[in-house]
Design an enzyme around this catalytic site. Structure first.
Site, PDB file in Angstrom:
ATOM      1  CB  CYS A 237      46.431  34.665  48.850  1.00 34.82           C
ATOM      2  SG  CYS A 237      47.114  34.652  47.495  1.00 34.82           S
TER       3      CYS A 237
ATOM      4  CG  HIS B  11      42.400  32.795  47.060  1.00 42.13           C
ATOM      5  ND1 HIS B  11      42.029  33.878  47.814  1.00 42.13           N
ATOM      6  CD2 HIS B  11      43.473  32.968  46.342  1.00 42.13           C
ATOM      7  CE1 HIS B  11      43.073  34.815  47.230  1.00 42.13           C
ATOM      8  NE2 HIS B  11      43.904  34.334  46.473  1.00 42.13           N
TER       9      HIS B  11
ATOM     10  CD  GLU C 228      39.272  33.006  49.528  1.00 40.19           C
ATOM     11  OE1 GLU C 228      39.790  32.247  49.964  1.00 40.19           O
ATOM     12  OE2 GLU C 228      39.852  34.144  48.975  1.00 40.19           O
TER      13      GLU C 228
END
Ligand code: GLN
Length: 540
Positions: A381, A507, A509
């Site tokens: 990001c 993202h 994650e």
């Protein structure tokens, strides 16, 4: 019929209620039950999206674009429970609903009150999880017993058994038994008090999960059971886990928590199947390799600010039987001291997401160092936006290149506001949020990592790569390897000449699990491991 489990916490905050709830969810799933998870947060913000990471830690984004509490990250990492807007309610959301109803005149002239109107809205949120395809709904209540703002939530959960039947509800209370070094004793009084407070409200916990630094011994266990009016076998001690959060379910299984819940709720459950999980724990405990990854951010001292990133790095490590040592680096310090001092010797560099100008120059320096020294680099990001700015400044020689988030007057706004953000004025829930499809260039590192051409990843941003610069970047060696399906938004950039340089606008994650590490984290850690091993070979 859906059964309900409520998880509350007492004595102190940060007891790991989220982890315990997630572990309970996982154990029940591994006994063949269908589980739904939910978190109720008593604060007044409508969602944590407007809170600083210092206040709240990471904001966890779901596929449907809701910005939620980071405990939902644990739920997704531990269970398969589908999560959406209905999985996280705050006081703000509940009041908003009630006030909107009042404005529409739905209360037909009544005085609108906390009991029953607010509590009914909370009950609706909880009972909304019940459905024929859900065996158990687990609702975790944020905050600590004794908080004023938690009271309407406690009142609501107290009433649920009256509606769905006592036998269909289970109350788990998490507390702490501290060890007082001076007295060389463990103290059960705070637990007694917190259960006392719950009972005053009318909730008798069925199970106590007691966090402690060291095993607390039979005597303390019996004392807690007696004073708290809980069966002795239902006092489950949860001794601190120092190695990994993924050890938590093991302790709970050893103390028979899954059996107890199944028995108390009369659930038709199968045998517990934890083979894959235990196998993973063996790998966590006996890593064959070690790798050091620098995370260069601006909320470094806050352990929860980049929670899912740290978890995802660990997951990738598990897949490679490798311990991942994370070196947390404050971006501003890096700008002051220079990258050689802080990044020398690391095997990979990750720049995470973020907002605002502070620390930007340090992050850009970290990217430059990774690019020029051929150290595996992963940008996420804002990390991708920094990678683009760095490339513009140092390869394309646009010296004042920047993001218009930071400097509006730059001649080279290589990162600029997304078109549909230009008219947005409110801060809450207005970013480009949630799952978006992305098409990968077949001949790219990204496609190689994912092993597929079309992916879906979660977003949370307002700015984007400025498409006007696309050809200049590509000619100079930074390629756009993932775009939105219509080709307009750059979602992934990479440098094919570099051993491993990839940055994503989304993202990743938020989609990594311990047993299913995210392909990009997996690829990044693998590249870092290779670098580490080749350095060891040449004696560096
Ligand atoms: N501040 C940047 C944007 O809004 C990056 C956001 C992020 O890293 N989540 O686009």
């Amino acid at each position: 019929m859906t059964k309900h489990i409520f998880v509350t916490g007492g004595v102190v905050s940060s007891l790991g209620k989220g982890l315990t709830s997630a572990s309970v969810g996982m154990l029940l799933e591994q006994r063949g039950l269908r589980v739904r998870m939910q978190k109720l947060d008593p604060y007044i913000n409508v969602d944590p999206g407007t809170m600083s990471p210092y206040q709240h830690g990471e904001v966890y984004v779901l596929d449907d674009g809701s910005e939620t509490d980071l405990d939902l990250g644990h739920y997704e990492r531990f269970t398969h429970s589908p999560l959406g807007r209905e999985s996280n309610y705050t006081t703000g959301q509940i009041y908003l609903k009630v006030i909107e109803k009042e404005r529409r005149g739905e209360y037909l002239g009544k005085t609108v009150q906390v009991v029953p109107h607010i509590t009914n809205e909370i009950k609706n949120a909880i009972l909304g999880l019940a459905s024929p395809d859900v065996d158990v709904a687990i609702t975790e209540l944020g905050g600590t017993i004794g908080d004023i703002e938690g009271l309407p939530f406690l009142e609501a959960i107290r009433q649920i058994p009256l509606e769905v039947g006592k036998e269909n509800c289970l109350f788990i209370h998490l507390t702490l038994v501290p060890y007082l070094r001076a007295a060389r004793e463990m103290k059960t009084k705070p637990t007694q008090h917190s259960v006392g407070q719950l009972r005053e409200i009318g909730i008798q916990p069925d199970i106590l999960v007691v966090r402690c630094e060291r095993p607390m011994g039979q005597e303390n266990l019996e004392k807690i059971a007696m004073f708290c009016n809980v069966e002795k076998r239902a006092v489950i001690e949860e001794v601190d886990k120092t190695l990994s959060i993924y050890e938590v379910p093991q302790g709970l299984v050893e103390h028979g928590l899954d059996k107890l819940i199944v028995e108390k709720l009369g659930l038709a459950a199968g045998p517990l199947d934890m083979d894959e999980w235990w196998d993973m724990l063996r790998r966590i405990r006996n890593p064959e390799h070690e790798v050091t990854i620098a995370v260069v951010g601006k909320y470094i001292e806050h352990r929860d600010a980049y929670k899912s990133i740290y978890e995802s790095l660990d997951h990738a490590g598990f897949a490679h039987s490798s311990r991942v040592i994370v070196k947390r680096i404050e971006a501003e310090e890096l700008a002051d001291q220079g990258p050689e001092v802080l990044l020398g010797g690391v095997d990979g560099i990750l720049v995470p997401g973020g907002f605002g100008m502070r620390g930007i120059e340090g992050k850009i320096e970290a990217v430059r160092y990774a690019r020029q020294c051929e150290i595996p680099f992963f940008g996420i990001c804002l990390g991708m936006q920094c990678a683009v700015i760095e490339f513009a400044r140092n390869v394309l020689h646009f010296n004042d290149a920047n993001s218009s988030e930071f400097v509006d007057s730059t001649n080279h706004p290589v990162i600029c506001l997304l078109e549909d953000q230009k008219t947005v004025t409110d801060k809450g829930g207005t970013m480009r949020l949630g799952a978006q499809p992305c098409i990968l260039d077949e001949d790219s590192l990204a496609a190689w990592c994912y092993g597929e051409k079309e992916i879906s990843e979660r977003h949370r941003h307002r700015y984007e790569f400025n498409p006007e610069y696309k050809s200049q970047f590509e000619e100079a060696g930074m390629k756009i390897s993932g775009t939105s399906p219509n080709g307009t938004l750059a979602e992934i950039v990479e440098i094919p000449e570099h051993p491993w340089f990839l940055a994503a606008q989304f993202h990743p994650e938020f989609k990594s699990k311990p047993l299913a590490p995210h392909p990009l984290f997996r690829g990044f850690v693998e590249a870092a491991l290779k670098r580490h091993q080749s350095r060891v070979q040449v004696g560096l």
